[in-house]
Write a protein that holds these residues in place. Structure first.
Motif, mmCIF file in Angstrom:
data_model
loop_
_atom_site.group_PDB
_atom_site.id
_atom_site.type_symbol
_atom_site.label_atom_id
_atom_site.label_comp_id
_atom_site.label_asym_id
_atom_site.label_seq_id
_atom_site.Cartn_x
_atom_site.Cartn_y
_atom_site.Cartn_z
ATOM 1 N N ASP A 95 0.848 -1.195 0.000
ATOM 2 C CA ASP A 95 0.000 0.000 0.000
ATOM 3 C C ASP A 95 0.881 1.242 0.000
ATOM 4 N N THR A 96 0.684 2.114 -0.996
ATOM 5 C CA THR A 96 1.463 3.354 -1.081
ATOM 6 C C THR A 96 0.565 4.591 -1.060
ATOM 7 N N ASP A 97 -0.704 4.433 -0.713
ATOM 8 C CA ASP A 97 -1.654 5.543 -0.780
ATOM 9 C C ASP A 97 -1.686 6.403 0.483
ATOM 10 N N ASN A 98 -0.962 6.009 1.526
ATOM 11 C CA ASN A 98 -0.943 6.804 2.759
ATOM 12 C C ASN A 98 0.048 7.945 2.575
ATOM 13 N N ALA A 99 -0.429 9.017 1.974
ATOM 14 C CA ALA A 99 0.427 10.156 1.639
ATOM 15 C C ALA A 99 -0.285 11.443 2.004
ATOM 16 N N LEU A 100 0.452 12.362 2.605
ATOM 17 C CA LEU A 100 -0.077 13.662 2.980
ATOM 18 C C LEU A 100 0.670 14.754 2.224
ATOM 19 N N LEU A 101 -0.079 15.720 1.737
ATOM 20 C CA LEU A 101 0.495 16.874 1.051
ATOM 21 C C LEU A 101 0.448 18.043 2.034
ATOM 22 N N LEU A 102 1.625 18.584 2.372
ATOM 23 C CA LEU A 102 1.744 19.522 3.486
ATOM 24 C C LEU A 102 2.423 20.812 3.066
ATOM 25 N N ARG A 103 2.184 21.856 3.872
ATOM 26 C CA ARG A 103 2.888 23.133 3.776
ATOM 27 C C ARG A 103 3.312 23.561 5.176
ATOM 28 N N PRO A 104 4.362 24.385 5.308
ATOM 29 C CA PRO A 104 4.737 24.868 6.636
ATOM 30 C C PRO A 104 3.553 25.529 7.331
ATOM 31 N N GLY A 162 10.329 21.042 12.435
ATOM 32 C CA GLY A 162 9.388 21.436 11.402
ATOM 33 C C GLY A 162 7.964 21.238 11.877
ATOM 34 N N CYS A 163 7.093 22.166 11.502
ATOM 35 C CA CYS A 163 5.662 22.050 11.785
ATOM 36 C C CYS A 163 4.917 22.318 10.477
ATOM 37 N N TYR A 164 4.038 21.413 10.105
ATOM 38 C CA TYR A 164 3.365 21.478 8.812
ATOM 39 C C TYR A 164 1.872 21.217 8.984
ATOM 40 N N ARG A 165 1.111 21.724 8.035
ATOM 41 C CA ARG A 165 -0.322 21.410 7.999
ATOM 42 C C ARG A 165 -0.721 21.117 6.562
ATOM 43 N N THR A 166 -1.900 20.570 6.395
ATOM 44 C CA THR A 166 -2.352 20.135 5.073
ATOM 45 C C THR A 166 -2.320 21.278 4.068
ATOM 46 N N ASP A 167 -1.777 21.002 2.896
ATOM 47 C CA ASP A 167 -1.880 21.912 1.764
ATOM 48 C C ASP A 167 -3.205 21.603 1.072
ATOM 49 N N PRO A 168 -4.143 22.547 1.053
ATOM 50 C CA PRO A 168 -5.466 22.256 0.490
ATOM 51 C C PRO A 168 -5.529 22.265 -1.025
ATOM 52 N N THR A 169 -4.412 22.571 -1.685
ATOM 53 C CA THR A 169 -4.415 22.616 -3.146
ATOM 54 C C THR A 169 -4.756 21.239 -3.711
ATOM 55 N N PRO A 170 -5.675 21.160 -4.672
ATOM 56 C CA PRO A 170 -6.013 19.849 -5.250
ATOM 57 C C PRO A 170 -4.792 19.158 -5.839
ATOM 58 N N ASN A 171 -4.745 17.851 -5.638
ATOM 59 C CA ASN A 171 -3.673 17.030 -6.187
ATOM 60 C C ASN A 171 -3.944 16.785 -7.664
ATOM 61 N N ASP A 172 -3.149 17.399 -8.527
ATOM 62 C CA ASP A 172 -3.404 17.221 -9.957
ATOM 63 C C ASP A 172 -2.467 16.193 -10.593
ATOM 64 N N PHE A 173 -1.723 15.447 -9.760
ATOM 65 C CA PHE A 173 -1.005 14.272 -10.271
ATOM 66 C C PHE A 173 -1.722 13.055 -9.694
ATOM 67 N N ARG A 175 -2.130 10.044 -10.499
ATOM 68 C CA ARG A 175 -1.524 8.707 -10.440
ATOM 69 C C ARG A 175 -1.033 8.375 -9.042
ATOM 70 N N LEU A 176 -0.742 9.406 -8.237
ATOM 71 C CA LEU A 176 -0.320 9.227 -6.852
ATOM 72 C C LEU A 176 -1.348 9.907 -5.951
ATOM 73 N N PRO A 177 -2.293 9.174 -5.389
ATOM 74 C CA PRO A 177 -3.307 9.786 -4.528
ATOM 75 C C PRO A 177 -2.689 10.352 -3.260
ATOM 76 N N VAL A 178 -3.345 11.363 -2.690
ATOM 77 C CA VAL A 178 -2.986 11.885 -1.379
ATOM 78 C C VAL A 178 -4.247 11.937 -0.526
ATOM 79 N N ARG A 179 -4.055 11.796 0.789
ATOM 80 C CA ARG A 179 -5.175 11.896 1.716
ATOM 81 C C ARG A 179 -5.659 13.341 1.774
ATOM 82 N N THR A 180 -6.981 13.500 1.924
ATOM 83 C CA THR A 180 -7.550 14.838 1.843
ATOM 84 C C THR A 180 -7.977 15.398 3.203
#
Length: 239
Positions: A95-104, A162-173, A175-180
């Motif tokens: 399983d490789t779908d456990n991915a978070l897209l983050l920003r500072p 480092g401290c990060y929070r979710t980047d709300p920008t839609p994932n436009d790639f 092929r690699l899902p990210v958690r929303t």
């Protein structure tokens, strides 16, 4: 303040087939670090999850979302390196779908990525250890960030790197899902496993933490916190 050139970060947790994690890490550290960076990706860290022998955790960073899309396309769609090594990598993966897209989370909470990565072929494992803590805010991200800085951070007894929070920008790639879901994640480094254990023990023994901070955290969260005990690989930049 110097502008952060790598504000978009992926935190990826891979569940691997039993007994294959070292195979994946050896392949990754040998073939998939410089080759990603050649197309504009900054490989931030590679870790063994010490609580799960079949989990590989890693992070990479990008200048912005359009650059992320272009770099991932260059690596996964157009690149010969991934085409060559994908079968061996996928053979380890469940399983490789456990991915978070983050920003500072704030202007000064990004990783310092100015260090030097050990060279290709390095195999000596560092003694250092990392801790990643992921919260699931039940309030606005800005409000949770303010609460973390005002109440949680002073009680931790360690300084986050480092401290990060979710980047709300839609994932436009796609092929690699990210958690929303919305998250807030902080990261810390320790000289060794004993130092990390001592810091966690000190939190558990702190009445301020257990009787005041934890109840407030639970009130502001919509799910239990997630804690990752991580050991850097031989070629991890963060170490």
């Amino acid at each position: 303040m110097m502008e952060n050139p790598w504000p978009v970060v992926e935190l990826r947790q891979y569940t691997l087939r039993p007994g294959t994690r070292d195979v994946m890490i050896e392949l990754f550290d040998r073939e998939l670090v410089e080759t990603q960076e050649e197309v504009g990706i900054r490989v931030v860290a590679q870790f063994r999850d010490e609580s799960n022998p079949d989990r590989f955790v890693w992070m990479r960073a990008f200048p912005d979302i359009p650059a992320r899309t272009a770099s991932l396309t260059a690596f996964y769609v157009d690149g010969a390196v991934w085409r060559e090594h994908a079968p061996a990598a996928r053979a380890t993966m469940l399983d490789t779908d456990n991915a978070l897209l983050l920003r500072p989370a704030t202007a000064d909470s990004a990783f310092d990525l100015s260090g030097q990565r050990p060279p290709a072929g390095a195999h000596e494992l560092p003694k250092s250890r990392a801790l990643a803590t992921i919260y699931y805010p039940g309030c606005a991200p800005e409000d949770f960030t303010e609460f973390f800085d005002r109440r949680v951070r002073p009680a931790l007894g360690v300084t986050p790197i480092g401290c990060y929070r979710t980047d709300p920008t839609p994932n436009d790639f796609t092929r690699l899902p990210v958690r929303t879901e919305t998250v807030f994640a902080w990261f810390a480094l320790f000289p060794d496993a004993d130092a990390r254990a001592a810091a966690l023990d000190a939190l558990e023994e702190s009445r301020e933490w257990t009787e005041r901070i934890l109840p407030e955290l639970r009130e502001r969260s919509c799910a239990p916190a997630e804690q990752l005990l991580l050991a850097p690989t031989a070629r991890s930049l963060l170490r």
